[in-house]
Structure formats: structure tokens, C-alpha cells
Design a protein around this motif. Structure first.
Motif, PDB file in Angstrom:
ATOM      1  N   ARG A 104       0.818  -1.200   0.000  1.00 46.47           N
ATOM      2  CA  ARG A 104       0.000   0.000   0.000  1.00 46.47           C
ATOM      3  C   ARG A 104       0.854   1.253   0.000  1.00 46.47           C
ATOM      4  N   GLN A 126     -14.548  -0.755   3.245  1.00 42.10           N
ATOM      5  CA  GLN A 126     -13.869  -1.454   2.154  1.00 42.10           C
ATOM      6  C   GLN A 126     -12.747  -2.343   2.675  1.00 42.10           C
ATOM      7  N   LYS A 127     -11.987  -1.854   3.653  1.00 42.13           N
ATOM      8  CA  LYS A 127     -10.895  -2.654   4.217  1.00 42.13           C
ATOM      9  C   LYS A 127     -11.434  -3.861   4.968  1.00 42.13           C
ATOM     10  N   GLN A 153     -14.207  -5.357   4.288  1.00 38.71           N
ATOM     11  CA  GLN A 153     -14.697  -6.275   3.274  1.00 38.71           C
ATOM     12  C   GLN A 153     -13.563  -7.075   2.644  1.00 38.71           C
ATOM     13  N   GLU A 154     -12.425  -6.415   2.417  1.00 40.33           N
ATOM     14  CA  GLU A 154     -11.260  -7.110   1.859  1.00 40.33           C
ATOM     15  C   GLU A 154     -10.800  -8.228   2.796  1.00 40.33           C
ATOM     16  N   GLU A 155     -10.717  -7.912   4.079  1.00 37.97           N
ATOM     17  CA  GLU A 155     -10.279  -8.915   5.048  1.00 37.97           C
ATOM     18  C   GLU A 155     -11.300 -10.040   5.171  1.00 37.97           C
ATOM     19  N   LYS A 191     -13.402 -11.057   2.893  1.00 39.42           N
ATOM     20  CA  LYS A 191     -13.342 -11.860   1.668  1.00 39.42           C
ATOM     21  C   LYS A 191     -12.163 -12.827   1.713  1.00 39.42           C
ATOM     22  N   TYR A 192     -11.019 -12.328   2.175  1.00 42.32           N
ATOM     23  CA  TYR A 192      -9.830 -13.178   2.257  1.00 42.32           C
ATOM     24  C   TYR A 192     -10.048 -14.333   3.224  1.00 42.32           C
TER      25      TYR A 192
END
Length: 269
Positions: free
Chosen positions: A16, A65-66, A68-70, A72-73
Motif C-alpha cells: 500500500r 472497504q478494508k 470487506q477485503e479482510e 473476503k480473504y
């Protein structure tokens, strides 16, 4: 969180940072042109709508959003079926697992003759150990020199209670589960079975004012050995001592995924 997740976060931080420098460079070159094409009132109106959809804060969208990323992973890494160690443990039909999502304690119960046996442990002990593992990973790798560390070597506290249907009283055993073994710390006895097994704050306060017995390692060696055999006969053995750390990690992962979803849903409202 697992050590793998911690390592992934460290890698993501570096990525990032690099991406942010690129975006900053592009922004200085492109944004003036875009600003000439898009009027200020339209831009302000778009940001206002986004903020209202995700609460009142300007940072809500980025946090959502962050999360959601975690989420999803973690869900991509989930198994679609129970792990093999859990299936094998349940197939033995000795212990019943009582596990409520959202609670950090797990209870194993079984019958042994006229006795009710309850073994409790918490996943809280593994969280601090994972943080220590992540911070000391480089040092551990340097010292190992190719040798594998003991699997699930961190200690987890466990509490055993035994009551009888034919007699009053309760026997409580405080133990530590580590490296496939139970280490008994002390054995206490309560004349009132309810006092020994009740999980309320009032009963816990009353237990603190009673004699809990001597430290186990100060007892005569013969007494220690016979008591360990007593526990083994009731299924408090190496097999359960290996199961507890594995299940603690499994439950902690499930709780973490649930936590991510709950926090994201709250931020989005």
C-alpha cells in the motif's frame, strides 16, 4: 488471528505504501485536467451521498472497504466442511462439545458411571500467544536451524469439575494444557455441588473465600500419580490435551470472521 494473517498484513502495508506513492504522482498530473471537466457542485454532491449511505463519518467508506477485503480473504480460506481432527474427535463419541458462537469459552461434557464430568477451556489464551509469535518469528527462525517447534506449544488453561448423582459435593481441578499434556495445578473440593459448578458472578465470589486445597506439586508423589491415573480413566488424557489447542485455533478463526462481519455491518448502517 493466525500468524499467516499477520504476515499478510505486513506485506500488504508495504504494497500500500508503494501504491500510495504512485497514486500521488498520477494525481498531480491528472487531477487538474479532470477538475476542469467536472464542476465543483457535482463532486460535492457525490461525496455527500456516499457519506450518508455509510453513516456520518468521512472515513466510513474506507473502513468498510478494508473490512470487506479482510472478510473476503478469510472466507476464501475457510473449509467447506469440519476439519478432520474435529470429525475424528466427535466420531469417538466420548465427549460432547458445547460451543456457542460469540462466547470465548468451550465446554466438553461426558458421563462416567454415576459422575458428570465437565471440562472447560477458553480461546483467550491463544490470542496473546499469536501476537508474540508474529513479533518473534524472525528470531525463532534463526534459532531453529531446521528443527520444527512443538505443535501448539502455548499453554491453555482448563478447568475440570466432577459431580456425582449419588453423592453431594463437587471436585474441581485447575489445569494447564500444553504440548499434549495436562499439568494439574490444584484440586479443590466443595460440599455444595452447585457452588462448585455454577458459573455466576455470585458463586465465583463465594468460591474465592473458600479453601482451594494445596498446590498439586506439593502433594506426595504417590498421591500425584494416583490422581493422574484417576483423571486418565475419566478421559482427561493426552488425546484431549492435543484436541484442545487445535479446537481453540479453529474456534478463534470462526469468531474472527464473525467479528469482521458484525463490525462491517455496524459501520455500513
Amino acid at each position: 488471528m493466525s500468524a499467516l494473517r499477520t504476515l499478510r498484513q505486513l506485506t500488504a502495508t508495504s504494497t500500500r505504501a508503494f501504491a500510495a506513492r504512485q497514486v500521488s504522482t498520477v494525481s498531480r498530473r491528472v487531477l487538474p485536467t479532470l477538475g476542469a471537466r467536472v464542476s465543483a457542485p457535482q463532486n460535492i454532491r457525490t461525496l455527500s451521498v456516499s457519506a450518508r449511505r455509510l453513516g456520518e463519518g468521512a472515513t466510513d467508506l474506507a473502513l468498510s472497504q478494508k473490512l470487506q477485503e479482510e472478510l473476503k480473504y478469510e472466507k476464501e480460506s475457510e473449509q467447506s466442511h469440519p476439519p478432520d481432527f474435529l470429525t475424528a474427535f466427535q466420531a469417538q463419541g466420548v465427549w460432547e462439545i458445547q460451543d456457542v458462537l460469540g462466547n470465548d469459552e468451550v465446554t466438553l461434557t461426558r458421563k462416567f458411571g454415576n459422575e458428570n464430568v465437565r471440562l472447560m477451556f477458553s480461546i483467550a489464551d491463544i490470542q496473546a500467544e499469536e501476537e508474540d509469535f508474529a513479533s518473534n518469528e524472525s528470531e525463532s527462525d534463526a534459532d531453529s536451524e531446521g528443527e520444527d517447534d512443538p505443535l501448539n506449544s502455548y499453554p491453555i488453561r482448563a478447568s475440570l469439575s466432577i459431580t456425582k448423582t449419588t453423592a453431594p459435593g463437587c471436585l474441581n481441578v485447575d489445569m494447564v494444557c500444553q504440548e499434549g499434556h495436562f499439568v494439574v495445578e490444584n484440586v479443590s473440593f466443595y460440599n455444595d455441588a452447585k457452588l462448585g459448578t455454577d458459573l455466576t458472578a455470585e458463586s465465583d465470589w463465594k468460591r474465592r473465600g473458600t479453601y482451594i486445597g494445596p498446590q498439586f506439586d506439593t502433594l506426595d508423589i504417590g498421591v500425584q500419580e494416583e490422581f493422574e491415573k484417576f483423571l486418565q480413566e475419566r478421559g482427561v488424557n493426552e488425546h484431549v490435551a492435543l484436541f484442545i489447542p487445535e479446537y481453540a485455533e479453529y474456534k478463534e478463526q470462526n469468531e474472527y470472521v464473525k467479528w469482521l462481519g458484525n463490525v462491517k455491518a455496524f459501520v455500513d448502517q
